[in-house]
Design an enzyme around this catalytic site. Structure first.
Site, PDB file in Angstrom:
ATOM      1  N   CYS A   1     -11.009   1.073 -17.263  1.00 45.14           N
ATOM      2  CA  CYS A   1      -9.591   0.930 -16.879  1.00 45.14           C
ATOM      3  C   CYS A   1      -8.990  -0.405 -17.299  1.00 45.14           C
ATOM      4  O   CYS A   1      -7.785  -0.602 -17.180  1.00 45.14           O
ATOM      5  CB  CYS A   1      -9.432   1.088 -15.369  1.00 45.14           C
ATOM      6  SG  CYS A   1     -10.018   2.660 -14.785  1.00 45.14           S
TER       7      CYS A   1
ATOM      8  N   GLU B   1     -10.220   6.015 -22.097  1.00 38.56           N
ATOM      9  CA  GLU B   1     -11.635   6.358 -21.928  1.00 38.56           C
ATOM     10  C   GLU B   1     -11.765   7.886 -21.898  1.00 38.56           C
ATOM     11  O   GLU B   1     -12.744   8.429 -21.420  1.00 38.56           O
ATOM     12  CB  GLU B   1     -12.218   5.694 -20.684  1.00 38.56           C
ATOM     13  CG  GLU B   1     -11.399   5.839 -19.432  1.00 38.56           C
ATOM     14  CD  GLU B   1     -11.982   5.053 -18.270  1.00 38.56           C
ATOM     15  OE1 GLU B   1     -13.132   5.298 -17.917  1.00 38.56           O
ATOM     16  OE2 GLU B   1     -11.254   4.208 -17.705  1.00 38.56           O
TER      17      GLU B   1
ATOM     18  N   SER C   1     -19.090   0.808  -6.458  1.00 41.32           N
ATOM     19  CA  SER C   1     -17.923   0.485  -7.296  1.00 41.32           C
ATOM     20  C   SER C   1     -16.821  -0.151  -6.452  1.00 41.32           C
ATOM     21  O   SER C   1     -16.137  -1.073  -6.889  1.00 41.32           O
ATOM     22  CB  SER C   1     -17.394   1.727  -8.023  1.00 41.32           C
ATOM     23  OG  SER C   1     -16.735   2.611  -7.137  1.00 41.32           O
TER      24      SER C   1
ATOM     25  N   HIS D   1      -4.923  -2.454  -9.861  1.00 40.31           N
ATOM     26  CA  HIS D   1      -5.455  -1.210 -10.414  1.00 40.31           C
ATOM     27  C   HIS D   1      -5.700  -0.294  -9.217  1.00 40.31           C
ATOM     28  O   HIS D   1      -6.375  -0.704  -8.252  1.00 40.31           O
ATOM     29  CB  HIS D   1      -6.762  -1.487 -11.168  1.00 40.31           C
ATOM     30  CG  HIS D   1      -7.537  -0.230 -11.460  1.00 40.31           C
ATOM     31  ND1 HIS D   1      -6.979   0.820 -12.147  1.00 40.31           N
ATOM     32  CD2 HIS D   1      -8.796   0.160 -11.134  1.00 40.31           C
ATOM     33  CE1 HIS D   1      -7.869   1.798 -12.242  1.00 40.31           C
ATOM     34  NE2 HIS D   1      -8.978   1.424 -11.630  1.00 40.31           N
TER      35      HIS D   1
HETATM   36  P1  HMG Z   1     -16.646   9.171   0.295  1.00 45.38           P
HETATM   37  O1  HMG Z   1     -18.044   8.729   0.445  1.00 45.38           O
HETATM   38  O2  HMG Z   1     -16.384  10.629   0.339  1.00 45.38           O
HETATM   39  O3  HMG Z   1     -15.688   8.555   1.352  1.00 45.38           O
HETATM   40  O4  HMG Z   1     -16.107   8.621  -1.112  1.00 45.38           O
HETATM   41  P2  HMG Z   1     -16.021   7.557   2.558  1.00 45.38           P
HETATM   42  O5  HMG Z   1     -16.971   8.179   3.509  1.00 45.38           O
HETATM   43  O6  HMG Z   1     -16.342   6.206   2.004  1.00 45.38           O
HETATM   44  O7  HMG Z   1     -14.583   7.524   3.242  1.00 45.38           O
HETATM   45  C1  HMG Z   1     -13.477   7.016   2.577  1.00 45.38           C
HETATM   46  C2  HMG Z   1     -12.535   6.404   3.608  1.00 45.38           C
HETATM   47  O8  HMG Z   1     -11.981   7.448   4.404  1.00 45.38           O
HETATM   48  C3  HMG Z   1     -13.234   5.458   4.575  1.00 45.38           C
HETATM   49  O9  HMG Z   1     -12.336   4.398   4.818  1.00 45.38           O
HETATM   50  C4  HMG Z   1     -13.370   6.295   5.835  1.00 45.38           C
HETATM   51  O10 HMG Z   1     -13.448   5.535   7.018  1.00 45.38           O
HETATM   52  C5  HMG Z   1     -12.097   7.102   5.785  1.00 45.38           C
HETATM   53  P3  HMG Z   1     -12.774   2.893   4.456  1.00 45.38           P
HETATM   54  O11 HMG Z   1     -13.992   2.610   5.243  1.00 45.38           O
HETATM   55  O12 HMG Z   1     -13.089   2.874   2.982  1.00 45.38           O
HETATM   56  O13 HMG Z   1     -11.576   2.064   4.826  1.00 45.38           O
HETATM   57  N1  HMG Z   1     -12.107   8.356   6.565  1.00 45.38           N
HETATM   58  C6  HMG Z   1     -11.066   8.770   7.323  1.00 45.38           C
HETATM   59  N2  HMG Z   1      -9.848   8.234   7.547  1.00 45.38           N
HETATM   60  C7  HMG Z   1      -8.993   8.915   8.370  1.00 45.38           C
HETATM   61  N3  HMG Z   1      -9.321  10.103   8.946  1.00 45.38           N
HETATM   62  C8  HMG Z   1     -10.529  10.681   8.752  1.00 45.38           C
HETATM   63  C9  HMG Z   1     -11.453   9.994   7.892  1.00 45.38           C
HETATM   64  N4  HMG Z   1     -12.723  10.280   7.463  1.00 45.38           N
HETATM   65  C10 HMG Z   1     -13.100   9.252   6.664  1.00 45.38           C
HETATM   66  N5  HMG Z   1     -10.826  11.835   9.321  1.00 45.38           N
HETATM   67  C11 HMG Z   1     -15.172   7.186  -2.762  1.00 45.38           C
HETATM   68  C12 HMG Z   1     -15.028   7.741  -1.339  1.00 45.38           C
HETATM   69  C13 HMG Z   1     -13.961   6.324  -3.070  1.00 45.38           C
HETATM   70  C14 HMG Z   1     -16.431   6.335  -2.854  1.00 45.38           C
HETATM   71  C15 HMG Z   1     -15.243   8.382  -3.763  1.00 45.38           C
HETATM   72  O14 HMG Z   1     -14.051   9.111  -3.723  1.00 45.38           O
HETATM   73  C16 HMG Z   1     -15.529   7.961  -5.191  1.00 45.38           C
HETATM   74  O15 HMG Z   1     -16.688   7.776  -5.580  1.00 45.38           O
HETATM   75  N6  HMG Z   1     -14.449   7.802  -6.057  1.00 45.38           N
HETATM   76  C17 HMG Z   1     -14.619   7.398  -7.456  1.00 45.38           C
HETATM   77  C18 HMG Z   1     -14.977   5.932  -7.616  1.00 45.38           C
HETATM   78  C19 HMG Z   1     -13.818   4.993  -7.406  1.00 45.38           C
HETATM   79  O16 HMG Z   1     -12.669   5.361  -7.439  1.00 45.38           O
HETATM   80  N7  HMG Z   1     -14.147   3.699  -7.208  1.00 45.38           N
HETATM   81  C20 HMG Z   1     -13.144   2.670  -7.053  1.00 45.38           C
HETATM   82  C21 HMG Z   1     -13.569   1.319  -7.579  1.00 45.38           C
HETATM   83  S1  HMG Z   1     -14.130   1.431  -9.277  1.00 45.38           S
HETATM   84  C22 HMG Z   1     -12.652   1.467 -10.214  1.00 45.38           C
HETATM   85  O17 HMG Z   1     -11.605   1.219  -9.715  1.00 45.38           O
HETATM   86  C23 HMG Z   1     -12.773   1.842 -11.657  1.00 45.38           C
HETATM   87  C24 HMG Z   1     -12.397   3.269 -12.007  1.00 45.38           C
HETATM   88  O18 HMG Z   1     -10.983   3.414 -11.969  1.00 45.38           O
HETATM   89  C25 HMG Z   1     -12.944   3.640 -13.378  1.00 45.38           C
HETATM   90  C26 HMG Z   1     -12.605   2.765 -14.569  1.00 45.38           C
HETATM   91  O19 HMG Z   1     -12.591   1.555 -14.518  1.00 45.38           O
HETATM   92  O20 HMG Z   1     -12.465   3.370 -15.635  1.00 45.38           O
HETATM   93  C27 HMG Z   1     -12.971   4.255 -11.021  1.00 45.38           C
END
Ligand code: HMG
Length: 387
Positions: free
Chosen positions: A111, A79, A201, A233
């Protein structure tokens, strides 16, 4: 007849950003990145590495062991395409001097695309038993500086040879798929970075896991305890861990321990490299094979997810003597010998990577001897060279 993975090559560029450095630069608690997201480092591709050059490098790793007389198909999943018309695979074919008579093309569904390639390759070998197929997944994950997705970037490629009587994994019959037209993550033609609804996502990934995993067990009459490991993945390792927790719910202690230990081993490379989109699931499989201690006949589950969205669950069994086909020392060295970028250096490289290449330009590479790289463009034709 067994069909499956006979070779796996892996490549990731020679630069990375440390997650503690990134967290400090973004005024975040490092534990959010290290524990909350589950990443230690992320690979950075400079302007001399694109999807094609990384795909060439991953394939070059095992090419001397391929019987080119048998090779009939080459599929490139990405991609991070470099052209709207021409397949990235044609550049690979030329660089590696693959036979002119092979069928070759590029394939896309986020992906999921390398899994699509694997299933097409399996069907091809089924129909042409003495032939083999090469499949490559290669990507650069870009969300943007100081975005929530930034910590889930990465770059790299996996290349696999699919043939009968494979030396590494024999795929089992059957799969369960699930697809829906949704907008969790995509990249419109006019944008160089992905558009993402991150939390949505994450939820969809888990919903699709539930829609494929249990139906697979029911269809194949398998128990969770029948798996030595399940590979996911891994857009970031915590994402896969969330699916893993669903998989082990209500299982006996031995199953929970085995699947949990093997999950950590499957996530080892991803913690160092980050998301490599199409190839992420297969980097998890490689990580488990090279860092774990699986035995012949052990069953591995594969959960493939591509945004947009498409998911599939399927399985394979480890082949006796698979260790001899792997190159753990080479991959450990590739990860260890990378250059640690300061966040400012990474930001410069990232910003440069978003720019379209001018009609004529020349690049030099600081990669190791033998590495293929993008040497520039001549009359809008990308030039690939070996260092
Ligand atoms: P965010 O909003 O910055 O993070 O974005 P958050 O507030 O959701 O926190 C993440 C985690 O950190 C949470 O844990 C918090 O509690 C924890 P969870 O509730 O998820 O278990 N946290 C802490 N832990 C320890 N100490 C601390 C602390 N503070 C917070 N101090 C997000 C996170 C993944 C949403 C963002 O990075 C993002 O948008 N990433 C890109 C999208 C993505 O990867 N999505 C995955 C599913 S889609 C997919 O897999 C397809 C893809 O590969 C593309 C394709 O298919 O081509 C992406």
């Amino acid at each position: 007849m067994d069909i499956g993975i006979d070779q796996i090559g892996f490549y990731t560029p020679n630069k990375f950003v440390d997650m503690v450095d990134l967290a400090n630069a973004r005024n975040q608690d490092p534990n959010k990145f290290l524990i909350g997201i589950g990443q230690d480092r992320m690979a950075v591709a400079d302007k001399t590495q694109d999807a094609v050059s990384m795909g060439i490098n991953a394939t070059a790793e095992y090419l001397d062991q391929v019987d080119l007389e048998q090779l009939g198909l080459l599929i490139f999943a990405t991609e991070s395409g470099i052209d709207q018309s021409k397949s990235a695979s044609l550049f690979v074919k030329e660089a590696l001097n693959l036979p002119a008579r092979i069928r070759t093309f590029e394939i896309k569904e986020a992906c999921f695309a390398l899994t699509a390639s694997l299933q097409v390759a399996r069907d091809y070998v089924r129909a042409h038993p003495h032939h083999s197929a090469m499949i490559i997944g290669s990507d650069i994950a870009r969300y943007g500086l100081a975005t929530a997705g930034e910590v889930t970037q990465g770059a790299g490629a996996i290349s696999m040879l699919i043939k009968e009587n494979p030396a590494i994994i024999a795929l089992e019959e059957g799969h369960t798929s699930h697809s829906e037209n949704i907008n969790d993550f995509w990249r419109p033609n006019n944008l160089a970075t992905a558009v993402v609804d991150g939390h949505y996502s994450r939820d969809v990934y888990l919903d699709f896991f539930k829609s494929t995993f249990k139906p697979f067990l029911a269809e194949k009459q398998l128990q969770v305890s029948d798996f030595a490991g399940i590979c996911y993945h891994l857009p970031y390792t915590k994402m896969g861990y969330k699916a893993h927790k669903i998989a082990i719910e209500g299982q006996d202690d031995e199953t929970v321990k085995r699947l949990s230990d093997n999950f950590q081993l499957s996530a080892k490379y991803s913690r160092q490299v980050g998301n490599i989109y199409t190839a992420s699931l297969y980097m998890s499989v490689l990580s488990l094979l090279e860092n774990g201690d699986l035995e012949a006949g052990d069953r591995i589950g594969f959960f493939s997810y591509g945004s947009g969205a498409m998911a599939e669950f399927f399985s394979g069994k480890v082949v006796a003597g698979y260790q001899k086909r792997l190159r753990p020392a080479l991959h450990a060295r590739m990860l260890k010998e990378r250059i640690r970028l300061g966040v400012g250096q990474y930001e410069d490289i990232f910003t440069e990577g978003l720019e379209a290449l001018p009609e004529n330009v020349e690049f030099t590479s600081d990669a190791n001897h033998g590495t293929w790289y993008l040497a520039g463009q001549e009359g809008y034709v990308r030039q690939y060279k070996q260092k």
